[in-house]
Enzyme design. Structure first.
Site, mmCIF file in Angstrom:
data_model
loop_
_atom_site.group_PDB
_atom_site.id
_atom_site.type_symbol
_atom_site.label_atom_id
_atom_site.label_comp_id
_atom_site.label_asym_id
_atom_site.label_seq_id
_atom_site.Cartn_x
_atom_site.Cartn_y
_atom_site.Cartn_z
ATOM 1 N N HIS A 258 -89.566 -104.348 61.457
ATOM 2 C CA HIS A 258 -88.730 -105.538 61.320
ATOM 3 C C HIS A 258 -88.743 -105.993 59.871
ATOM 4 O O HIS A 258 -89.770 -105.901 59.191
ATOM 5 C CB HIS A 258 -89.254 -106.656 62.239
ATOM 6 C CG HIS A 258 -88.246 -107.733 62.486
ATOM 7 N ND1 HIS A 258 -88.016 -108.743 61.587
ATOM 8 C CD2 HIS A 258 -87.398 -107.950 63.528
ATOM 9 C CE1 HIS A 258 -87.079 -109.542 62.064
ATOM 10 N NE2 HIS A 258 -86.687 -109.088 63.236
ATOM 11 N N ASP A 309 -86.304 -105.419 70.345
ATOM 12 C CA ASP A 309 -85.249 -104.566 70.895
ATOM 13 C C ASP A 309 -85.797 -103.341 71.619
ATOM 14 O O ASP A 309 -85.148 -102.819 72.529
ATOM 15 C CB ASP A 309 -84.321 -104.084 69.767
ATOM 16 C CG ASP A 309 -83.581 -105.224 69.102
ATOM 17 O OD1 ASP A 309 -83.020 -106.055 69.838
ATOM 18 O OD2 ASP A 309 -83.571 -105.301 67.865
#
Length: 372
Positions: A258, A309
């Site tokens: 991320h 996700d």
């Protein structure tokens, strides 16, 4: 002139009271995501983001009732969904267009007073779930299902999608996913929404712009790509050889790492556990086991943990949700955060107009067209 930052990385573009990411800890209005994920309904979280406080029981009951009462779509929007070439159109493109279309049927669309914006916010949050589920059913040759009073927002999404009341664990999974995806500081789609409405454009334009940003695979489309990868792998024994080959070819593994978090996405653990439970319940634990193998391998060899996700892919798959609906479901949640930021932008607005560092040719000599 200040040197540019590619992708605006590290640039603080605004002040906000809505959410924060500090030391890898995500908060909504100061409340830790762990407390909200473990204890709150999605409706509570939406109320929190829009009002900067948690509701009491009567406020929450009224808010839930208002959401259900506003879920029904104008018939013209349903007719428009039916008119699409359903064999080719992506649900995110359909959602983007339908939200913009909603603005044409809202008499308050261009009224900018705070109360009118709050009413529009409620309608958009309510109807976005109906758009996604109606589109899904229409392309299956089925009629849309009207919302059912007495069901939660999460349960109504599944009810309108499948035409039957969901199991408790299914409702819990969707509610948790909605809570975890509701807001995430100044992400790409949220920033897009704020840039749009900073021109004093209307709330429908801001949400439509945000959906356009979310559509990209580097943002909301990541979980759809994760499930595509898991499907290609097929079986657990294929997972590591597949990932090794991808890494050798310097290909990106979606759902890992991320931009903001350095020590792991605090939201991922909740969907990881939901993935374990749901894949076991559906008799397909391979999706969870495969995901764990991939996460462990990437963490060991690249130092990248899974983000939110990664496990949402197997959660949604286990709920029987079509893979190309994963990103629209993300939008059903994140619209709550977009709207919170849009309302905040209106309250303390300044046109967002950054500069660019010019790197093109320096003072070339102009040559008349007959001499070029």
């Amino acid at each position: 002139m200040t040197t540019s930052s590619k992708g605006l990385e590290g640039v603080v573009a605004t002040q906000s009271s809505i959410s924060s990411i500090i030391d890898d800890q995500l908060t909504y209005v100061g409340y830790k995501i762990d407390d909200l994920a473990e204890n709150s309904s999605f409706e509570e979280v939406v109320y929190l983001l829009w009002n900067l406080k948690l509701p009491n029981k009567s406020e929450l009951d009224a808010f839930k009732s208002e959401l259900v009462d506003n879920m029904t779509l104008p018939e013209a929007v349903i007719d428009h969904l039916r008119s699409y070439d359903l064999s080719t159109v992506h649900p995110m493109a359909a959602l983007r267009t339908a939200i913009s279309l909603l603005g044409l049927y809202d008499e308050e669309a261009d009224i900018m007073e705070a109360d009118a914006n709050k009413r529009k916010a409620l309608r958009i949050q309510a109807q976005i779930a109906t758009i996604v589920t109606a589109f899904s059913r229409i392309r299956q040759g089925k009629d849309p299902v009207q919302p059912k009073k007495g069901l939660s927002y999460a349960a109504n999404f599944l009810y309108m999608l499948n035409g039957k009341d969901p199991e408790d664990i299914e409702e819990e999974a969707v509610n948790k996913a909605l809570v975890l995806h509701a807001d995430h500081e100044l992400n790409a789609s949220t920033f897009t929404a704020r840039v749009c409405v900073a021109t004093l454009s209307d709330i429908y334009s801001g949400v439509t712009a945000a959906i356009g940003a979310l559509k990209g695979p580097l943002h909301g489309g990541a979980n759809e790509q994760v499930m595509k990868m898991l499907t290609e792998i097929g079986e657990e024994d294929n997972a590591i050889p597949y990932i090794k080959e991808k890494l050798d070819n310097k290909e990106k593994i979606m759902g890992m790492g991320h931009r903001v978090y350095r020590n792991g996405d605090p939201r991922a653990k909740y969907l990881k556990e939901m993935s374990r439970q749901l894949t076991e319940l559906t008799g397909q634990p391979k999706w969870y086991n495969m995901s764990v193998k991939i996460e462990d391998y990437i963490k060991e060899h690249k130092g990248l943990p899974a983000n939110v996700d990664f496990y949402s892919a197997s959660v949604y798959h286990s709920l029987g949700i079509d893979h190309d609906l994963f990103t629209p479901l993300f939008a059903v949640s994140r619209v709550s955060g977009w709207i919170a930021h849009i309302l905040e932008q209106y309250d303390n607005n300044r046109l967002i107009r950054p500069r660019a560092e010019y790197i093109g040719p320096k003072k070339p000599e102009y040559v008349a067209i007959e001499n070029r």
